[in-house]
Design an enzyme around this catalytic site. Sequence first.
Site, PDB file in Angstrom:
ATOM      1  N   LYS A  11     -12.061  50.639  -9.197  1.00 33.54           N
ATOM      2  CA  LYS A  11     -11.585  49.859  -8.048  1.00 33.54           C
ATOM      3  C   LYS A  11     -11.295  48.437  -8.502  1.00 33.54           C
ATOM      4  O   LYS A  11     -12.085  47.821  -9.216  1.00 33.54           O
ATOM      5  CB  LYS A  11     -12.668  49.847  -6.967  1.00 33.54           C
ATOM      6  N   THR A  58     -13.179  56.213  -6.569  1.00 31.69           N
ATOM      7  CA  THR A  58     -13.089  54.748  -6.626  1.00 31.69           C
ATOM      8  C   THR A  58     -13.701  54.139  -5.365  1.00 31.69           C
ATOM      9  O   THR A  58     -14.198  53.021  -5.385  1.00 31.69           O
ATOM     10  CB  THR A  58     -11.637  54.264  -6.823  1.00 31.69           C
ATOM     11  N   ASP A  59     -13.695  54.885  -4.282  1.00 30.86           N
ATOM     12  CA  ASP A  59     -14.343  54.404  -3.058  1.00 30.86           C
ATOM     13  C   ASP A  59     -15.851  54.248  -3.269  1.00 30.86           C
ATOM     14  O   ASP A  59     -16.458  53.284  -2.786  1.00 30.86           O
ATOM     15  CB  ASP A  59     -14.063  55.390  -1.915  1.00 30.86           C
ATOM     16  N   PHE A 159       4.414  14.067 -28.955  1.00 22.75           N
ATOM     17  CA  PHE A 159       4.832  15.277 -29.671  1.00 22.75           C
ATOM     18  C   PHE A 159       6.006  14.899 -30.573  1.00 22.75           C
ATOM     19  O   PHE A 159       7.110  14.658 -30.088  1.00 22.75           O
ATOM     20  CB  PHE A 159       5.232  16.390 -28.693  1.00 22.75           C
ATOM     21  N   ARG A 176       4.198  10.959 -23.433  1.00 25.87           N
ATOM     22  CA  ARG A 176       4.739  11.906 -22.455  1.00 25.87           C
ATOM     23  C   ARG A 176       3.657  12.297 -21.454  1.00 25.87           C
ATOM     24  O   ARG A 176       2.464  12.028 -21.660  1.00 25.87           O
ATOM     25  CB  ARG A 176       5.267  13.171 -23.166  1.00 25.87           C
ATOM     26  N   VAL A 227      -0.280  20.168 -27.905  1.00 26.43           N
ATOM     27  CA  VAL A 227      -1.182  21.086 -27.191  1.00 26.43           C
ATOM     28  C   VAL A 227      -2.026  21.856 -28.208  1.00 26.43           C
ATOM     29  O   VAL A 227      -3.237  22.043 -28.032  1.00 26.43           O
ATOM     30  CB  VAL A 227      -0.357  22.051 -26.310  1.00 26.43           C
ATOM     31  N   GLN A 228      -1.386  22.275 -29.321  1.00 21.86           N
ATOM     32  CA  GLN A 228      -2.095  23.070 -30.340  1.00 21.86           C
ATOM     33  C   GLN A 228      -3.339  22.335 -30.855  1.00 21.86           C
ATOM     34  O   GLN A 228      -4.428  22.908 -30.943  1.00 21.86           O
ATOM     35  CB  GLN A 228      -1.149  23.366 -31.522  1.00 21.86           C
ATOM     36  N   ASN A 254       2.586  24.875 -21.074  1.00 19.57           N
ATOM     37  CA  ASN A 254       2.967  23.467 -21.082  1.00 19.57           C
ATOM     38  C   ASN A 254       3.846  23.220 -19.865  1.00 19.57           C
ATOM     39  O   ASN A 254       4.986  23.673 -19.812  1.00 19.57           O
ATOM     40  CB  ASN A 254       3.714  23.159 -22.389  1.00 19.57           C
ATOM     41  N   HIS A 256       6.144  21.266 -17.994  1.00 18.59           N
ATOM     42  CA  HIS A 256       7.006  20.136 -18.365  1.00 18.59           C
ATOM     43  C   HIS A 256       7.390  19.276 -17.154  1.00 18.59           C
ATOM     44  O   HIS A 256       7.624  19.789 -16.063  1.00 18.59           O
ATOM     45  CB  HIS A 256       8.279  20.657 -19.030  1.00 18.59           C
TER      46      HIS A 256
HETATM   47  O1  URC Z   1       2.454  20.280 -27.623  1.00 20.21           O
HETATM   48  C1  URC Z   1       3.529  20.892 -27.784  1.00 20.21           C
HETATM   49  N1  URC Z   1       3.588  21.947 -28.635  1.00 20.21           N
HETATM   50  C2  URC Z   1       4.748  22.653 -28.875  1.00 20.21           C
HETATM   51  O2  URC Z   1       4.763  23.623 -29.675  1.00 20.21           O
HETATM   52  C3  URC Z   1       5.888  22.238 -28.186  1.00 20.21           C
HETATM   53  N2  URC Z   1       7.178  22.681 -28.173  1.00 20.21           N
HETATM   54  C4  URC Z   1       7.864  21.898 -27.307  1.00 20.21           C
HETATM   55  O3  URC Z   1       9.077  22.046 -27.008  1.00 20.21           O
HETATM   56  N3  URC Z   1       7.042  20.951 -26.766  1.00 20.21           N
HETATM   57  C5  URC Z   1       5.814  21.139 -27.305  1.00 20.21           C
HETATM   58  N4  URC Z   1       4.629  20.490 -27.108  1.00 20.21           N
END
Ligand code: URC
Length: 295
Positions: A11, A58-59, A159, A176, A227-228, A254, A256
């Site tokens: 469920k 599942t009930d 970035f 940014r 971000v990575q 991300n 934007h």
């Molecule tokens: O932090 C980011 N990682 C990316 O891999 C990426 N690629 C992108 O277009 N913007 C960003 N920003």
Amino acid sequence: MPFVSAARYGKDNVRVYKVHRDEKTGIHTVTEMVVCCLLEGDIETSYTVADNSVVVATDSIKNTIYIKAKEHPVNPPELYASYLGQHLLDTYAHIHVANINISVKRWTRMVVDGKEHPHSFYRDGEETRTVEARVTREGIELKSGIAGLLVLKSTGSAFHGFVRDEFTTLPETWDRILSTEVDSTWSWNTLPSVAAVEEKVSQFDKAWEDARKITMKTFAEEDSPSVQATMYKMASQILDAAPETAKVTYALPNKHYFEIDLSWHKGIKNTGKDAEVYAPQTNPNGLIKVEVSRS
Ligand SMILES: O=c1[nH]c(=O)c2[nH]c(=O)[nH]c2[nH]1
């Protein structure tokens, strides 16, 4: 002959609310969660020869979710998931795995005239606390997490230095907006039994609180180069804070926010350091994932 190479059923989307009433103080504590419970085992014949004798309806699984919520604490959700899964294995010898997913909603206590209200709450965002449990007779695998935590910072993110070739239009940026919806999990070392989960019970709330704090503090305070890099820092700190976890994942879209050139109207400056009005985008969006393991 075709054969069933994998099967699970149960469920999904079972909504459960539980209230705890403290008799002495009159303070109520509420929990609302959504439970999914899928079983694996000797159930192939239910698919191949319509043998319903191996099917726990599942009930009935839904009913079990309610009964176990009445009989046991539902907090922390890792413990409740373990009780539920263990019950299903103890009751049905032909069931070998109970997969339980729980998503806990936020009901945060109201503060009225500066005082915590005993029985009134508000929905404090769409973020949820998550648990994925795989309960087997060999042990209990638990993965805890945070989902849907929407965050934004208006500066402190850059970035640049990324691959530039004939497909590149994105300008480099040293300042940014960074916004994402945090989806993070941390996987616990396998525990041998429900008793072991009970013994370690305090680690689950602590790890969840630490993971939220680490995520938000790192997001806010770090000058993010990408971000990575930011998510790797977060994941590494969670591994440090929760020593009995084996790996941490993040999945960060991300979200934007595009600058808008308004110079066509009376030469208004709204780009670069003059940017104030932006266009939030829904899609497409970057999606960046990582799994960080203890070495
Ligand atoms: O932090 C980011 N990682 C990316 O891999 C990426 N690629 C992108 O277009 N913007 C960003 N920003």
